[in-house]
Design a protein around this motif. Structure first.
Motif, PDB file in Angstrom:
ATOM      1  N   TRP A  88       0.830  -1.161  -0.175  1.00  6.56           N
ATOM      2  CA  TRP A  88      -0.070  -0.064  -0.077  1.00  6.56           C
ATOM      3  C   TRP A  88       0.957   1.136  -0.075  1.00  6.56           C
ATOM      4  O   TRP A  88       2.016   1.275   0.548  1.00  6.56           O
ATOM      5  CB  TRP A  88      -0.794  -0.096   1.392  1.00  6.56           C
ATOM      6  N   LYS A  90       1.194   5.024   1.226  1.00  5.45           N
ATOM      7  CA  LYS A  90       0.975   5.744   2.627  1.00  5.45           C
ATOM      8  C   LYS A  90       1.449   7.166   2.414  1.00  5.45           C
ATOM      9  O   LYS A  90       2.476   7.445   1.920  1.00  5.45           O
ATOM     10  CB  LYS A  90       1.134   5.156   3.624  1.00  5.45           C
ATOM     11  N   HIS A 182      -4.021   3.078   0.972  1.00  4.94           N
ATOM     12  CA  HIS A 182      -5.059   2.240   1.838  1.00  4.94           C
ATOM     13  C   HIS A 182      -6.325   2.748   1.591  1.00  4.94           C
ATOM     14  O   HIS A 182      -6.550   4.172   1.060  1.00  4.94           O
ATOM     15  CB  HIS A 182      -4.522   2.679   3.416  1.00  4.94           C
ATOM     16  N   THR A 186      -9.933   4.397   6.261  1.00  6.12           N
ATOM     17  CA  THR A 186      -8.685   3.939   6.869  1.00  6.12           C
ATOM     18  C   THR A 186      -8.410   4.827   8.196  1.00  6.12           C
ATOM     19  O   THR A 186      -8.293   6.016   7.898  1.00  6.12           O
ATOM     20  CB  THR A 186      -7.308   3.778   6.254  1.00  6.12           C
TER      21      THR A 186
END
Length: 231
Positions: A88, A90, A182, A186
């Motif tokens: 992922w 970030k 993400h 989240t």
């Protein structure tokens, strides 16, 4: 080169001497690597430590958004070498594998250019206080994969994303970034300008790449700089 203090420092020096866009510099080891916020970047032999340079042109998106270019290039390269989908992005330019940090990206100005420093844990996951880190080998990449081989793929991916950034614009880059980040909703935490912790849910990115965070009371705020933690 075998060892240097910092590939970014070396590339900035070369920028003053006319280093051209597309140049890359890699060291097997750094003894003075620096990450975001001036943190020390642990640099044991076996991982990738490299820097490249981008010349700012009229009409380019904002130079700071090259962090998204670099992150996507690293993401695509990692994705090609790992056998699972727990990868992922970030905000603003981290890549997490199985929830753990695997790389670092640092942008620094150099006159009319930007030096982009990239570190990727290829063979070793060094101990970093306060952070959980991993490496490509630990996550199942080919144990024969080397830092130099990874850089060959990374350099091509970086150029491809850089061309998209220039030709299609920032919106196209942010769209792809968000597809691989993400999920919306989240839980994230960061700190405001006064160092006060701010919790909320990821609500996508603004048009200029700022992080949109929805606080528990429903307020939507934008974060333009800072560290972000998941959970």
């Amino acid at each position: 080169m075998a060892e240097t203090a910092s590939t970014n420092a070396d590339m900035k020096a070369r920028a003053k001497s006319g280093a051209v866009e597309g140049s890359w510099l890699r060291a097997e080891k750094q003894n003075g690597g620096v990450g975001r916020m001036g943190r020390r970047w642990e640099s044991p032999k076996g991982n990738l430590y490299c820097s490249t340079i981008v010349n700012c042109r009229i009409g380019d998106p904002a130079p700071l958004t090259l962090s998204f270019v670099a992150a996507l290039a690293v993401y695509e390269t990692i994705n090609a070498h790992l056998p699972h989908d727990e990868i992922w992005l970030k905000w603003p330019n981290d890549i997490l594998v199985s929830g753990s940090k695997i790389c670092g990206i640092l942008l620094e100005g150099a006159g009319d250019s930007v030096v982009v420093g990239i570190g990727v844990n290829v063979a070793i996951a060094p101990e970093v206080e306060g952070r959980v880190v991993t490496s490509l080998h630990k996550e199942g990449a080919d144990p024969e994969l080397t830092a130099s081989a990874f850089l060959e793929s990374l350099a091509q991916n970086f150029m491809d994303v850089l061309i998209r950034w220039r030709q299609s614009g920032l919106a196209a880059i942010l769209d792809v970034w968000q597809q691989n980040a993400h999920p919306v909703g989240t839980r994230l935490s960061t700190s405001d300008a006064h160092g006060i912790r701010v919790d909320g849910e990821y609500a996508g990115l603004s048009n200029d790449g700022a992080l949109r965070l929805r606080k528990p009371d429903g307020t939507l705020i934008e974060i333009h700089a800072g560290d972000v933690e998941v959970g």
